[in-house]
Design a protein around this motif. Structure first.
Motif, PDB file in Angstrom:
ATOM      1  N   ASP A  45     -23.642  78.602  95.635  1.00  0.00           N
ATOM      2  CA  ASP A  45     -23.763  79.602  94.565  1.00  0.00           C
ATOM      3  C   ASP A  45     -22.406  79.962  93.947  1.00  0.00           C
ATOM      4  OD1 ASP A  45     -25.287  81.662  93.049  1.00  0.00           O
ATOM      5  OD2 ASP A  45     -24.127  83.047  94.294  1.00  0.00           O
ATOM      6  N   PRO A  46     -21.397  80.382  94.743  1.00  0.00           N
ATOM      7  CA  PRO A  46     -20.096  80.691  94.128  1.00  0.00           C
ATOM      8  C   PRO A  46     -19.385  79.456  93.577  1.00  0.00           C
ATOM      9  CG  PRO A  46     -19.979  80.879  96.519  1.00  0.00           C
ATOM     10  CD  PRO A  46     -21.422  80.764  96.169  1.00  0.00           C
TER      11      PRO A  46
ATOM     12  N   LEU B 294     -24.529  85.125  92.580  1.00  0.00           N
ATOM     13  CA  LEU B 294     -23.326  85.211  91.749  1.00  0.00           C
ATOM     14  C   LEU B 294     -23.401  84.219  90.588  1.00  0.00           C
ATOM     15  CD1 LEU B 294     -20.559  86.459  91.259  1.00  0.00           C
ATOM     16  CD2 LEU B 294     -19.570  84.652  92.687  1.00  0.00           C
TER      17      LEU B 294
ATOM     18  N   ARG C 238     -16.586  85.103  97.377  1.00  0.00           N
ATOM     19  CA  ARG C 238     -17.905  84.786  97.942  1.00  0.00           C
ATOM     20  C   ARG C 238     -17.932  83.414  98.618  1.00  0.00           C
ATOM     21  NH1 ARG C 238     -23.411  86.837  95.186  1.00  0.00           N
ATOM     22  NH2 ARG C 238     -22.809  88.962  94.678  1.00  0.00           N
ATOM     23  N   PHE C 239     -17.038  82.525  98.218  1.00  0.00           N
ATOM     24  CA  PHE C 239     -17.001  81.214  98.863  1.00  0.00           C
ATOM     25  C   PHE C 239     -16.649  81.353 100.345  1.00  0.00           C
ATOM     26  CE2 PHE C 239     -14.613  77.430 100.204  1.00  0.00           C
ATOM     27  CZ  PHE C 239     -15.587  76.462 100.016  1.00  0.00           C
TER      28      PHE C 239
ATOM     29  N   SER D  88     -23.064  85.247  86.954  1.00  0.00           N
ATOM     30  CA  SER D  88     -22.119  84.594  86.036  1.00  0.00           C
ATOM     31  C   SER D  88     -22.810  84.195  84.751  1.00  0.00           C
ATOM     32  CB  SER D  88     -21.511  83.359  86.709  1.00  0.00           C
ATOM     33  OG  SER D  88     -20.728  82.618  85.796  1.00  0.00           O
TER      34      SER D  88
ATOM     35  N   GLU E  76     -14.315  86.637  91.785  1.00  0.00           N
ATOM     36  CA  GLU E  76     -15.467  86.972  92.616  1.00  0.00           C
ATOM     37  C   GLU E  76     -16.006  85.738  93.322  1.00  0.00           C
ATOM     38  OE1 GLU E  76     -18.343  89.656  94.186  1.00  0.00           O
ATOM     39  OE2 GLU E  76     -16.427  89.959  93.136  1.00  0.00           O
ATOM     40  N   GLY E  77     -15.976  84.597  92.628  1.00  0.00           N
ATOM     41  CA  GLY E  77     -16.474  83.352  93.218  1.00  0.00           C
ATOM     42  C   GLY E  77     -15.650  82.911  94.413  1.00  0.00           C
TER      43      GLY E  77
ATOM     44  N   TRP F 140     -22.979  78.823 100.022  1.00  0.00           N
ATOM     45  CA  TRP F 140     -21.683  78.709  99.344  1.00  0.00           C
ATOM     46  C   TRP F 140     -21.783  77.885  98.050  1.00  0.00           C
ATOM     47  CZ3 TRP F 140     -20.608  73.617  98.860  1.00  0.00           C
ATOM     48  CH2 TRP F 140     -21.098  72.737  99.828  1.00  0.00           C
TER      49      TRP F 140
END
Length: 309
Positions: free
Chosen positions: A193-194, A53, A120-121, A57, A116-117, A191
């Motif tokens: 990543d988000p 992600l 995904r978290f 982004s 979206e973040g 996690w």
């Protein structure tokens, strides 16, 4: 009522003397667009292949960079068209419309990444950190080159400044993705990543707001930043022979220019021309306003608000 007019403007026309700067901006934007678009495809493929992600982004910002640069380039070229019977001020305002559109586009992208973040978290997905790192590093190089190219024109054009800010934000995004990839590689915490994706979005928003604020101010024909209308009005009242000032307007076409119109009441009807010229000279020397339309009057016209000594 006796009245006279004065049009004081810089050589080459108050709104048409920007071709050299516009040409330089066009070249910078063209090179940056070619670099950014060439890398965009690789980054999108990488984001999908490595399911990142943060990389997505960054790819989203890279996409808005490409769109912004393309729009900015079109705006600069359209802005070079001379005034005509339908567009008496020319087409430079198109650059401001483009910059405003870019700001709105960035808001939309940042909002998507934030939503979206957050999702995904709470539900992290596995991420290919090595591939993510390689793509982000390549993106960083492209961003740095583009920033270097655009830096020379960002202070003279809001349109180029908008494109520069987007590339700058994307450069920070690439750094964030590189950091995230390294952290994920050594810790295995997906996690991260988000979190980085959300941080990129939050970092971009304030700068996007500033760009949108500045472009909106110009579109509303607000007083250009750096000018004090009260000081200008006071200085005009101090011109010898002036007894009143009304209908004073000051605005900008594209952010790097200033246009002024004003009605000036003169004590002696025989001095209309001399007072008008003195006022124009004062505006040029004290405030660097060289595109002014000054109407001198022996008595006030209409219902305009007057200010007297």
């Amino acid at each position: 009522m006796a009245a006279d007019h004065n049009h004081a403007h810089e050589p080459g026309g108050g709104h048409g003397g920007h071709n050299h700067g516009a040409g330089a901006s066009s070249k910078r934007l063209g090179i940056a667009l070619a670099l950014t678009t060439a890398f965009l495809i690789a980054e999108i493929v990488g984001a999908i292949a490595f399911d990142s992600l943060a990389l997505l982004s960054d790819a989203a910002h890279m996409f808005t960079d490409s769109a912004a640069l393309a729009i900015a380039l079109a705006a600069v070229r359209i802005g070079q068209r001379p005034p005509d019977d339908k567009r008496t001020f020319g087409y430079r305002r198109f650059e401001i419309l483009a910059a405003a559109f870019n700001a709105v586009l960035l808001f939309v992208v940042a909002g998507y990444v934030l939503v979206e973040g957050i999702g995904r978290f709470f539900d992290p997905r596995p991420v290919e950190s090595v591939g993510m790192l390689a793509v982000a590093a390549a993106g960083l190089v492209i961003n740095l080159i583009s920033m270097r190219i655009l830096a020379g024109g960002k202070d003279s054009s809001l349109n180029v400044k908008g494109a520069y800010l987007e590339v700058w934000a994307d450069m920070l995004g690439s750094i964030g993705v590189i950091g995230a990839a390294i952290a994920i590689y050594f810790t295995g915490y997906y996690w991260i990543d988000p979190i980085v994706a959300i941080a990129i979005g939050l970092w971009v928003l304030p700068r996007t707001w500033i760009l949108l604020r500045d472009t909106t101010h110009i579109l509303l024909q607000g007083v250009p930043r750096g000018f004090d209308l009260k000081a200008i009005r006071s200085a005009m009242l101090d011109v010898e022979g002036v007894s009143g000032v009304h209908d004073l307007h000051l605005w900008s076409i594209a952010g790097d220019d200033a246009s002024l119109t004003v009605h000036v009441i003169v004590d002696d009807e025989r001095e209309l021309d001399a007072v008008r010229q003195a006022a124009a000279n004062m505006l040029a020397s004290r405030f660097d306003i060289r595109h002014a339309t000054i109407q001198t009057e022996a008595e006030p016209c209409g219902d305009g608000e007057e200010l007297h000594d």
